[in-house]
Design an enzyme around this catalytic site. Structure first.
Site, PDB file in Angstrom:
ATOM      1  N   ASP A   1       0.548   3.243  15.126  1.00  0.00           N
ATOM      2  CA  ASP A   1      -0.165   3.193  16.413  1.00  0.00           C
ATOM      3  C   ASP A   1       0.682   2.510  17.489  1.00  0.00           C
ATOM      4  OD1 ASP A   1      -2.390   3.378  18.223  1.00  0.00           O
ATOM      5  OD2 ASP A   1      -3.691   3.405  16.446  1.00  0.00           O
TER       6      ASP A   1
ATOM      7  N   LYS B   1       1.976   2.379   6.343  1.00  0.00           N
ATOM      8  CA  LYS B   1       2.387   3.478   7.237  1.00  0.00           C
ATOM      9  C   LYS B   1       1.787   3.301   8.635  1.00  0.00           C
ATOM     10  CE  LYS B   1       3.194   6.834   3.549  1.00  0.00           C
ATOM     11  NZ  LYS B   1       2.588   6.140   2.401  1.00  0.00           N
TER      12      LYS B   1
ATOM     13  N   LYS C   1       4.445  -1.785  -4.903  1.00  0.00           N
ATOM     14  CA  LYS C   1       3.933  -1.189  -3.661  1.00  0.00           C
ATOM     15  C   LYS C   1       2.424  -1.025  -3.772  1.00  0.00           C
ATOM     16  CE  LYS C   1       4.565   3.300  -2.575  1.00  0.00           C
ATOM     17  NZ  LYS C   1       3.261   3.666  -2.051  1.00  0.00           N
TER      18      LYS C   1
ATOM     19  N   ASP D   1      -1.166   2.242  -7.337  1.00  0.00           N
ATOM     20  CA  ASP D   1      -2.286   2.889  -6.640  1.00  0.00           C
ATOM     21  C   ASP D   1      -3.548   2.863  -7.506  1.00  0.00           C
ATOM     22  OD1 ASP D   1      -0.600   3.372  -4.534  1.00  0.00           O
ATOM     23  OD2 ASP D   1      -0.189   5.456  -5.068  1.00  0.00           O
TER      24      ASP D   1
ATOM     25  N   GLY E   1       4.589   6.121  -9.276  1.00  0.00           N
ATOM     26  CA  GLY E   1       3.184   5.754  -9.391  1.00  0.00           C
ATOM     27  C   GLY E   1       2.614   6.319 -10.672  1.00  0.00           C
TER      28      GLY E   1
ATOM     29  N   ASP F   1       2.183  -0.354   1.638  1.00  0.00           N
ATOM     30  CA  ASP F   1       2.562   0.972   2.154  1.00  0.00           C
ATOM     31  C   ASP F   1       1.543   1.406   3.214  1.00  0.00           C
ATOM     32  OD1 ASP F   1       3.740   3.420   2.473  1.00  0.00           O
ATOM     33  OD2 ASP F   1       3.297   4.160   0.457  1.00  0.00           O
TER      34      ASP F   1
ATOM     35  N   SER G   1       7.558  13.181   1.037  1.00  0.00           N
ATOM     36  CA  SER G   1       7.661  14.058  -0.135  1.00  0.00           C
ATOM     37  C   SER G   1       6.560  15.111  -0.159  1.00  0.00           C
ATOM     38  CB  SER G   1       7.609  13.219  -1.422  1.00  0.00           C
ATOM     39  OG  SER G   1       6.359  12.570  -1.536  1.00  0.00           O
TER      40      SER G   1
HETATM   41  N1  5IU Z   1       4.482   8.146  -0.917  1.00  0.00           N
HETATM   42  C1  5IU Z   1       4.815   9.390  -1.384  1.00  0.00           C
HETATM   43  N2  5IU Z   1       5.555  10.227  -0.612  1.00  0.00           N
HETATM   44  C2  5IU Z   1       5.997   9.875   0.624  1.00  0.00           C
HETATM   45  C3  5IU Z   1       5.635   8.577   1.077  1.00  0.00           C
HETATM   46  C4  5IU Z   1       4.908   7.748   0.306  1.00  0.00           C
HETATM   47  O1  5IU Z   1       4.470   9.763  -2.492  1.00  0.00           O
HETATM   48  O2  5IU Z   1       6.714  10.655   1.269  1.00  0.00           O
HETATM   49  I1  5IU Z   1       6.277   8.000   2.862  1.00  0.00           I
HETATM   50  C5  5IU Z   1       3.681   7.180  -1.708  1.00  0.00           C
HETATM   51  C6  5IU Z   1       2.313   7.671  -2.087  1.00  0.00           C
HETATM   52  C7  5IU Z   1       2.072   6.973  -3.386  1.00  0.00           C
HETATM   53  C8  5IU Z   1       3.431   6.854  -4.031  1.00  0.00           C
HETATM   54  O3  5IU Z   1       1.613   5.671  -3.139  1.00  0.00           O
HETATM   55  O4  5IU Z   1       4.357   6.892  -2.939  1.00  0.00           O
HETATM   56  C9  5IU Z   1       3.765   7.950  -5.023  1.00  0.00           C
HETATM   57  O5  5IU Z   1       2.874   7.949  -6.086  1.00  0.00           O
HETATM   58  P1  5IU Z   1       2.962   8.965  -7.340  1.00  0.00           P
HETATM   59  O6  5IU Z   1       4.277   8.656  -8.053  1.00  0.00           O
HETATM   60  O7  5IU Z   1       1.781   8.661  -8.178  1.00  0.00           O
HETATM   61  O8  5IU Z   1       2.938  10.377  -6.785  1.00  0.00           O
END
Ligand code: 5IU
Length: 497
Positions: free
Chosen positions: A322, A319, A286, A264, A467, A317, A386
């Site tokens: 639509d 998501k 991702k 990210d 991440g 990712d 999450s």
């Molecule tokens: N992500 C989440 N939780 C979820 C989903 C996707 O954290 O329930 I669906 C994504 C968002 C981010 C990565 O891109 O996973 C987690 O990043 P961090 O480890 O920096 O929190």
């Protein structure tokens, strides 16, 4: 089972499921083999109406079976309040068995007034091998008390009845596990796959009263072939319906990594730099491509080259959420042309099955080399998030599982994004779990973190998404290696358990 009470029994079965007195998933048991079903009837003390119903049904069962005894005794501890209610309703004096004899005073094992030769009915909540009942019987018998019958709430049908019969005690159960399964299936509360898995488990795992298995220790493959979390990735590759899932499982097994890096970052070069440094340790990278400020086709070409060099797959990712027509355009068109480079994408199940058809529609046809594009692409469906306070409930989860496992587009579903092991059972799907950090915590925006070991061993994660746990480290490669090592060790311990 009492015929005239059938509707009442069914309603109670559903109620017990609703209050989590039993659950389905993958649970560690005393006998050393995981169970797909878990009972905890201790919770009923918090639901007086349920307690009352269970006690009433036990009493009518006792009457119908004409189980007359001078005393009633509960197996400590869960059944003690139930025995108390039975005693009160029937005006039958109670005996209380101590688990440990008092160290002072009378050293009695059995409290209450009794005489040698008195009869006693046992009350128990859940019977697996019957060993707890037999412990209680032994203590009563050492006082000269005669035990011929035990009334129990649930018989897990794993040999308990036969085991206690060998000691001259008949078991009378309100519920068998089969009845509970059929009732919940009828009520649409559980999947057919769950019923099959539990039935198979019960057939395979019969237990002696000393905790040993009847016959040989159940064959690990036979018992575990429904417990997805116990099957090694290389075997699950063969079960996967999605070609990308097969590739990913195989890659994970051969590269020995179940780490997904959530890259990210907002600059293309930063993503390429971290992809290069962490590439050797990850199975998946991702992206959130819409946060990249300097997106270009050459960035994608470089990212794909790194993926090929270090052997990891790319997941956008996105998501998608639509209607079919729109997701088809979002997937294939616009500046990002996601379908042209992302091996995998994420999608919400909110729009229902049409989400899969919409995405597939963007692929149609052949790639430049004449291959079938659809076969090289896959989707991870979101069944849980999450984020704290998210709106997903059990029904949503269950329907998401159906979309992932039933219907004509299952070959396009590579896995499920979720937080718990009971989201799906099919071993050919991959569980991807985000929200992972070595120091468990939350962030300021509602993200909830768990440790690598916890998500893999307790929550069923096949791939963990990390991440900021890596991105914010001083040495990202070293951090990726640490996450990889801990996640992979947790996985190997999980399948060996
Ligand atoms: N992500 C989440 N939780 C979820 C989903 C996707 O954290 O329930 I669906 C994504 C968002 C981010 C990565 O891109 O996973 C987690 O990043 P961090 O480890 O920096 O929190």
């Amino acid at each position: 089972m009492v015929a005239q009470n059938n509707d009442e029994m069914k309603a109670l079965a559903v109620k017990l499921f609703e209050i989590n007195a039993f659950k389905f998933g993958d649970f560690k048991m005393k006998v050393g083999i995981n169970s797909p079903v878990y009972f905890d009837l201790r919770v009923i003390v918090s639901y007086p109406d349920v307690m009352q119903t269970v006690a009433d049904l036990l009493v009518s069962h006792i009457k119908e079976q004409q189980l007359s005894a001078k005393h009633v005794c509960g197996v400590p501890y869960t059944a003690l309040p139930l025995a108390t209610l039975v005693s009160l309703q029937q005006h039958t004096p109670m005996l209380v068995r101590r688990k440990e004899a008092k160290a002072y005073g009378t050293k009695k094992l059995i409290e209450g007034i009794y005489h040698a030769g008195d009869t006693c009915l046992i009350v128990e909540d859940v019977v697996t091998s019957g060993s707890s009942i037999l412990d209680t019987v032994r203590d009563l018998e050492s006082e000269g008390i005669v035990v011929t019958d035990a009334v129990v709430v649930v018989d897990r049908e794993q040999g308990g009845s036969a085991n206690i019969a060998k000691h001259g005690v008949r078991m009378h159960s309100l519920f068998t596990l089969s009845f509970l399964l059929n009732t919940l299936r009828e009520a649409g509360r559980i999947e057919k796959a769950t019923v099959d898995a539990v039935a198979k488990y019960i057939a395979a795992v019969q237990i002696n009263s000393d905790g040993s298995f009847v016959g040989d220790k159940p064959d690990v493959v036979g018992v575990n072939d429904f417990v997805r979390t116990k099957i090694p990735f290389e075997s699950r590759a063969n079960l996967a319906k999605s070609a990308v899932a097969r590739r990913l499982f195989s890659l994970m097994a051969s590269k020995r990594t179940n780490l997904c890096l959530a890259a990210d970052l907002t600059k293309g070069d930063e993503i390429l730099d971290i992809a290069d440094k962490c590439g050797p340790y990850i199975c998946l990278l991702k992206t959130h491509i819409d946060i990249v400020e300097d997106f270009s086709e050459s960035f994608i070409a470089s990212l794909k080259a790194l993926a090929a060099r270090h052997q990891f797959l790319l997941m956008e990712d996105r998501k998608f959420a639509d209607i079919g027509n729109t997701v088809s355009l979002q997937y294939g068109k616009g500046i990002y042309k996601i379908s042209s480079w992302a091996d995998l994408v994420t999608a919400h199940t909110l729009p229902g099955r049409s989400i899969l058809q919409g995405l597939k529609a963007a692929l149609g046809g052949e790639d430049a080399a004449g291959g079938d594009v659809a076969a090289e692409r896959g989707v991870f469906l979101l069944a849980e998030m999450s984020a704290s306070g998210n709106l997903i409930d059990d029904k949503y989860k269950e329907t998401s599982n159906k979309i992932a496992t039933e219907g004509g587009d299952v070959d396009f579903v590579a896995g499920v994004v979720c937080q718990s092991a009971n989201c799906f059972a099919f071993p050919g799907l991959i569980q991807l779990t985000p929200g992972v950090k070595i120091d468990e915590s939350v962030d300021k925006l509602g993200q909830q973190y768990q440790t690598p070991e916890h998500v893999v061993k307790e929550r069923g994660a096949d791939i963990a998404v990390v991440g900021r746990g890596i991105l914010q480290a001083k040495n990202v490669a070293q951090a990726a290696q640490t996450y990889r090592d801990r996640l992979w060790t947790a996985y190997t311990e999980r399948v060996a358990k």
